[in-house]
Enzyme design. Structure first.
Site, mmCIF file in Angstrom:
data_model
loop_
_atom_site.group_PDB
_atom_site.id
_atom_site.type_symbol
_atom_site.label_atom_id
_atom_site.label_comp_id
_atom_site.label_asym_id
_atom_site.label_seq_id
_atom_site.Cartn_x
_atom_site.Cartn_y
_atom_site.Cartn_z
ATOM 1 N N HIS A 169 0.841 -1.199 0.000
ATOM 2 C CA HIS A 169 0.000 0.000 0.000
ATOM 3 C C HIS A 169 0.875 1.249 0.000
ATOM 4 O O HIS A 169 1.899 1.297 0.663
ATOM 5 C CB HIS A 169 -0.982 0.025 1.174
ATOM 6 C CG HIS A 169 -0.363 -0.205 2.528
ATOM 7 N ND1 HIS A 169 0.096 -1.428 2.943
ATOM 8 C CD2 HIS A 169 -0.151 0.652 3.562
ATOM 9 C CE1 HIS A 169 0.564 -1.330 4.179
ATOM 10 N NE2 HIS A 169 0.437 -0.075 4.572
ATOM 11 N N HIS A 221 0.974 5.137 0.934
ATOM 12 C CA HIS A 221 0.325 6.186 1.726
ATOM 13 C C HIS A 221 0.415 7.500 0.952
ATOM 14 O O HIS A 221 1.503 7.860 0.486
ATOM 15 C CB HIS A 221 1.060 6.397 3.055
ATOM 16 C CG HIS A 221 0.968 5.237 3.998
ATOM 17 N ND1 HIS A 221 0.067 5.208 5.045
ATOM 18 C CD2 HIS A 221 1.661 4.070 4.051
ATOM 19 C CE1 HIS A 221 0.225 4.069 5.715
ATOM 20 N NE2 HIS A 221 1.186 3.356 5.137
#
Ligand SMILES: [Zn+2]
Length: 325
Positions: free
Chosen positions: A285, A287
């Site tokens: 992921h 950010h």
């Protein structure tokens, strides 16, 4: 069913595909080229617009093109072209019959050794192990815009390039495929980001067939968004080029949307791999963290910058990394 003639006992779509092949007489016409049917119809994973993929073993390109042109050249959308694929001379021919797209693919490779046939064969083995839910979900992923191999990679949480990884698995024994199926089940049950990709509650800001962006539960600054691949990939080094490019595009698009929506153009993009790096959820992921002056968040060097390293040390490190590119 890996033999095209078995389609006549299959689903309505498979029986329709069989009827098209019989009406065209194409498996007889191309008989000298040992044709096999690959693609989605034998797996019952066809979606509207899926083509009938016929793979042939072709050593005389010109003769093969003549057969195709003489027999099917009058049909709608007929096109035949020569190319080089994977270093091999290749013929690709497309046309439609009764609205069904047909693609004939020829290379000097025994048809059962072709990538397309081996993909289909390993996909059939995975589906047999994973059950009807897997087929339904892969059909849903394909209807949402994924091609077959990326859809398998997503469902089974395969690392790397979907086409290459599936070819590697094609040579592996049943126990290894069973491990793949078990691991995928465990990941789907445990990974919160996979669950969001499958529809669990999240505040979504963007979605396409491959990537997803949603608000982080913890909003250190308003607009903290996470961008993920829908496929469970643990670390950035396990991403293939295609998925990496799609993620990069989503990161840039969402960054622009955050800027426009919140009036904040200062932003960190960061991504952690491994516990020492601060990774908490082992599904890649990125950010996207909007920043405001003096917000006191996230600094790579909390105290002060270390001094510049000498050129000799930098060059030696660069040599080692470059050698692996
Ligand atoms: Zn996951």
């Amino acid at each position: 069913m890996l033999n095209w003639e078995d389609l006549r006992h299959g689903t309505a779509a498979q029986r329709a595909a069989y009827a098209v092949l019989k009406e065209l007489g194409i498996m007889d016409t191309l008989g000298p080229y040992h044709p096999v049917l690959a693609g989605t119809f034998p797996l019952d994973l066809n979606v509207p617009g899926s083509d009938l993929d016929i793979i042939c073993e072709v050593h005389d390109i010109q003769a093969f093109r003549r057969v195709l042109t003489d027999t099917y050249g009058h049909l709608p959308g007929f096109e035949v072209r020569s190319a080089t694929r994977n270093g091999l001379p290749t013929v690709v021919c497309n046309f439609t019959w009764r609205g069904v797209p047909v693609e004939v693919f020829g290379q000097p490779v025994p048809t059962r050794d072709s990538s397309a046939f081996r993909h289909m064969a390993v996909e059939a083995r995975l589906l047999a192990l994973a059950g009807t839910d897997a087929a339904a979900e892969i059909r849903r992923l394909k209807a949402g815009g994924l091609k077959t191999e990326p859809a398998f990679a997503q469902y089974f949480a395969l690392p790397g390039d979907p086409y290459e990884t599936l070819l590697t698995l094609a040579d592996r024994p049943a126990e290894e495929l069973e491990r793949v199926v078990r691991r995928a089940r465990q990941i789907r049950a445990a990974c919160p980001f996979c669950q969001i990709a499958m529809g669990a509650e999240a505040s979504l800001v963007y979605e396409d067939p491959y990537t997803l962006a949603f608000l982080n539960l913890c909003q250190a600054n308003p607009g903290h968004v996470l961008v993920i691949p829908k496929r469970h990939v643990e670390r950035v080094c396990d991403l293939d080029d295609d998925l990496t490019a799609r993620l990069g595009r989503t990161v840039a698009r969402v960054s622009r949307a955050i800027r426009e929506a919140l009036g904040v153009s200062d932003l960190n993009v960061f991504q952690n791999n491994g516990e020492p790096a601060g990774q908490e959820i082992f599904h890649v992921h990125f950010h996207l963290l909007p920043r405001r002056p003096g917000d006191g968040l996230f600094r790579v060097y909390p105290e002060r910058l270390p001094p510049h390293q000498s050129r000799a040390v930098l060059d030696a490190l660069a040599d080692r990394i470059r050698a692996q590119m």
